[in-house]
Design a protein around this motif. Sequence first.
Motif, PDB file in Angstrom:
ATOM      1  N   PHE A 440      21.582  77.717  18.028  1.00 44.14           N
ATOM      2  CA  PHE A 440      21.058  76.399  18.383  1.00 44.14           C
ATOM      3  C   PHE A 440      20.382  75.731  17.189  1.00 44.14           C
ATOM      4  N   GLY A 441      19.634  76.525  16.414  1.00 47.05           N
ATOM      5  CA  GLY A 441      18.930  75.946  15.280  1.00 47.05           C
ATOM      6  C   GLY A 441      19.862  75.426  14.209  1.00 47.05           C
ATOM      7  N   SER A 442      20.987  76.114  13.993  1.00 47.03           N
ATOM      8  CA  SER A 442      21.922  75.676  12.955  1.00 47.03           C
ATOM      9  C   SER A 442      22.873  74.600  13.457  1.00 47.03           C
ATOM     10  N   LEU A 443      23.445  74.792  14.642  1.00 44.56           N
ATOM     11  CA  LEU A 443      24.471  73.870  15.129  1.00 44.56           C
ATOM     12  C   LEU A 443      23.883  72.601  15.718  1.00 44.56           C
ATOM     13  N   VAL A 444      22.930  72.731  16.631  1.00 46.84           N
ATOM     14  CA  VAL A 444      22.451  71.551  17.367  1.00 46.84           C
ATOM     15  C   VAL A 444      21.353  70.835  16.590  1.00 46.84           C
ATOM     16  N   SER A 454      19.947  60.626  14.691  1.00 48.62           N
ATOM     17  CA  SER A 454      18.736  60.251  15.412  1.00 48.62           C
ATOM     18  C   SER A 454      18.681  61.034  16.716  1.00 48.62           C
ATOM     19  N   ALA A 455      17.488  61.123  17.299  1.00 46.67           N
ATOM     20  CA  ALA A 455      17.336  61.827  18.565  1.00 46.67           C
ATOM     21  C   ALA A 455      18.122  61.145  19.674  1.00 46.67           C
ATOM     22  N   ASP A 468      31.863  69.537  29.921  1.00 49.62           N
ATOM     23  CA  ASP A 468      32.965  70.402  29.501  1.00 49.62           C
ATOM     24  C   ASP A 468      32.499  71.699  28.848  1.00 49.62           C
ATOM     25  N   LEU A 469      31.207  71.966  28.861  1.00 50.31           N
ATOM     26  CA  LEU A 469      30.705  73.175  28.222  1.00 50.31           C
ATOM     27  C   LEU A 469      30.811  74.365  29.164  1.00 50.31           C
ATOM     28  N   PRO A 470      30.960  75.574  28.605  1.00 50.27           N
ATOM     29  CA  PRO A 470      31.020  76.774  29.459  1.00 50.27           C
ATOM     30  C   PRO A 470      29.720  76.947  30.218  1.00 50.27           C
ATOM     31  N   ARG A 471      29.815  77.347  31.458  1.00 54.40           N
ATOM     32  CA  ARG A 471      28.619  77.483  32.303  1.00 54.40           C
ATOM     33  C   ARG A 471      28.052  78.889  32.130  1.00 54.40           C
ATOM     34  N   THR A 472      27.199  79.033  31.152  1.00 59.05           N
ATOM     35  CA  THR A 472      26.560  80.311  30.861  1.00 59.05           C
ATOM     36  C   THR A 472      25.056  80.119  30.807  1.00 59.05           C
ATOM     37  N   ALA A 473      24.336  81.231  30.785  1.00 58.56           N
ATOM     38  CA  ALA A 473      22.877  81.157  30.657  1.00 58.56           C
ATOM     39  C   ALA A 473      22.485  80.532  29.326  1.00 58.56           C
ATOM     40  N   ASP A 474      23.286  80.772  28.288  1.00 62.04           N
ATOM     41  CA  ASP A 474      22.999  80.158  26.996  1.00 62.04           C
ATOM     42  C   ASP A 474      23.118  78.644  27.072  1.00 62.04           C
ATOM     43  N   THR A 475      24.157  78.157  27.744  1.00 57.99           N
ATOM     44  CA  THR A 475      24.326  76.713  27.890  1.00 57.99           C
ATOM     45  C   THR A 475      23.163  76.112  28.661  1.00 57.99           C
ATOM     46  N   GLU A 476      22.742  76.792  29.713  1.00 63.87           N
ATOM     47  CA  GLU A 476      21.611  76.304  30.502  1.00 63.87           C
ATOM     48  C   GLU A 476      20.355  76.201  29.638  1.00 63.87           C
ATOM     49  N   ALA A 477      20.125  77.201  28.807  1.00 64.17           N
ATOM     50  CA  ALA A 477      18.955  77.178  27.923  1.00 64.17           C
ATOM     51  C   ALA A 477      19.062  76.044  26.915  1.00 64.17           C
ATOM     52  N   LEU A 478      20.266  75.814  26.416  1.00 60.01           N
ATOM     53  CA  LEU A 478      20.467  74.741  25.448  1.00 60.01           C
ATOM     54  C   LEU A 478      20.182  73.378  26.056  1.00 60.01           C
ATOM     55  N   LEU A 479      20.607  73.176  27.286  1.00 63.20           N
ATOM     56  CA  LEU A 479      20.525  71.849  27.900  1.00 63.20           C
ATOM     57  C   LEU A 479      19.166  71.546  28.518  1.00 63.20           C
ATOM     58  N   GLU A 504       9.702  74.407  17.757  1.00 61.90           N
ATOM     59  CA  GLU A 504      10.411  73.964  18.948  1.00 61.90           C
ATOM     60  C   GLU A 504      10.400  72.440  18.976  1.00 61.90           C
ATOM     61  N   LEU A 505      11.587  71.856  19.005  1.00 63.27           N
ATOM     62  CA  LEU A 505      11.727  70.403  19.012  1.00 63.27           C
ATOM     63  C   LEU A 505      12.009  69.914  20.426  1.00 63.27           C
ATOM     64  N   ASP A 506      11.555  68.696  20.713  1.00 59.50           N
ATOM     65  CA  ASP A 506      11.876  68.092  22.004  1.00 59.50           C
ATOM     66  C   ASP A 506      13.383  68.013  22.171  1.00 59.50           C
ATOM     67  N   ASN A 507      13.858  68.365  23.346  1.00 61.00           N
ATOM     68  CA  ASN A 507      15.291  68.308  23.623  1.00 61.00           C
ATOM     69  C   ASN A 507      15.722  66.843  23.734  1.00 61.00           C
ATOM     70  N   PRO A 508      16.644  66.393  22.885  1.00 59.78           N
ATOM     71  CA  PRO A 508      17.012  64.971  22.903  1.00 59.78           C
ATOM     72  C   PRO A 508      17.752  64.548  24.160  1.00 59.78           C
ATOM     73  N   LEU A 509      18.181  65.515  24.992  1.00 57.43           N
ATOM     74  CA  LEU A 509      18.809  65.124  26.247  1.00 57.43           C
ATOM     75  C   LEU A 509      17.847  64.353  27.145  1.00 57.43           C
ATOM     76  N   ALA A 510      16.551  64.555  26.928  1.00 58.17           N
ATOM     77  CA  ALA A 510      15.563  63.830  27.724  1.00 58.17           C
ATOM     78  C   ALA A 510      15.634  62.334  27.478  1.00 58.17           C
ATOM     79  N   LEU A 511      16.213  61.914  26.329  1.00 61.85           N
ATOM     80  CA  LEU A 511      16.308  60.504  26.015  1.00 61.85           C
ATOM     81  C   LEU A 511      17.561  59.864  26.599  1.00 61.85           C
ATOM     82  N   SER A 512      18.479  60.689  27.114  1.00 59.45           N
ATOM     83  CA  SER A 512      19.794  60.184  27.540  1.00 59.45           C
ATOM     84  C   SER A 512      19.753  59.700  28.994  1.00 59.45           C
TER      85      SER A 512
END
Length: 512
Positions: A440-444, A454-455, A468-479, A504-512
Amino acid sequence: MHLPDTPAEEAVAAELAAPAGFRPALGPAYASALPGARAAVLTRLWRALACEPLPWVERRERGSTGLALRLVSGARLEGPLPDPYATAPYVTELLLDGRPYRHAAGLVSALGVAHGEEFAAELDGSTASLALSRAGRPAGPDREPRTTWEWEQRIVDGHPYHPNCRSRPGFTVAEQLAYAPEHRPRVTLGLAAVPIAECLVAGDWPECWREAGRILVPVHPWQAEHVLKLGGPPGPELGPGPSAHPLMALRTLSPADGGAHVKTALSTRLTSSVRDISVYSVETAAAVSAFAQSLAERLDGRLHITRTLGAVTAHTPDLAAVLREPPEAYADTGAGERVLPVAALALTHYARSAPWRAGFARLALSVCLRALDLGVALEAHGQNLLVVLAADGIPRRLVYRDLADIRISPARLAHHGLPVPPLSGRLITDDVTALRRKLFGSLVAGALGSTAGSAAALGADLAAAEPDLPRTADTEALLTGPLPAKALALMRLSPGVPGDQWAELDNPLALS
């Protein structure tokens, strides 16, 4: 004209003005580039000050138009509202107890924190080198690159978020012009002749780099002169090697005549790390490469991993090299496909298209999350991760290079019935937090964030890709959770603390 007014800025200006006969026209361009370079480094520093868990920041007070940091010393540091994913400079001044600071180095010195003077010197050097890099850009319109190495040399500003984005300690101006990729030189490598009995070799070391019971180890000329002191007794002999184009990693080069990329040891600290090659990396090179190829076969042709063809070390991290398959091997150039490092996407018109970015995010996330679920966390930042573009610009596949810092989970591999490679050491971990931080730190927070710029844009890209992302615990943590990012300034201010440290950075999905 803007005048240099820090030690590093003045030192670069003095070298440019010296009657050495190299690139004399750079002086005015360098002076003109200084304000932009100062703002770029100050913006990166403000990101760190605003977001990292720095022990001397007592609390952060967010207002409608700005952010104030209350320091344990009682001081107050003020700046604009931070955007941890912004790549365009938006900070030209920060206020410390009401006094304005426009130089990152001067601000860190004024903060008076532990190890601050060392960090301030690095920031000063980063700013001066960044201005020099920008000054060296060709004037006027530049044709679109035709090769991957040309794309890599267009990346002038270095790491998009590290305050030490262009820190090159130990390099003179002449050496930066001679070796740094953004100045577009050709570099002639040396070949150090080392008895086979004194070498550890992994993979297939080419016959052309063997002679009379000795291994010819490619050596960067800077390393040969400053670290190894090669070319005279009592060290190994040094002969001429291939002419090559330096890539964005600076110590990795693409031979002008084609063939394997050459990763050399460069024992100086660029951004955060000393760029030597550990004996462990050579010992594990063949096994990791073979394992990575087996992983790629399970990803439906959407991920290619460049093979490590050979590696050698003279049992010291200062004299070692790795030969790696070029990323272009995985593009159908006859059909118009191109391979670009993700760090270069921000230079293209594609990055300005929200639908294109969403498609790229969908590809990168789905592939890398699937690899993580299988048991491999890639360090998929903009340098290691490349994308294969079709002739019409559609992102088709990913190429990943440099396996030296991935993480492998034996438990996840076993869960999927996959063989566990015969490895131990730092590459191996089942720690879920460590695995997710690596990816997550490198890719996202890194590659996708810098492509979006920008965020708000990153949040929109993630939201568009999410269905379209795989439904895994990792994806849930990412989102749903905060996004990890390396605490780059904290790491430079904590020289006694080994390993990575994290924010830890604010998740930019909160802005969407």
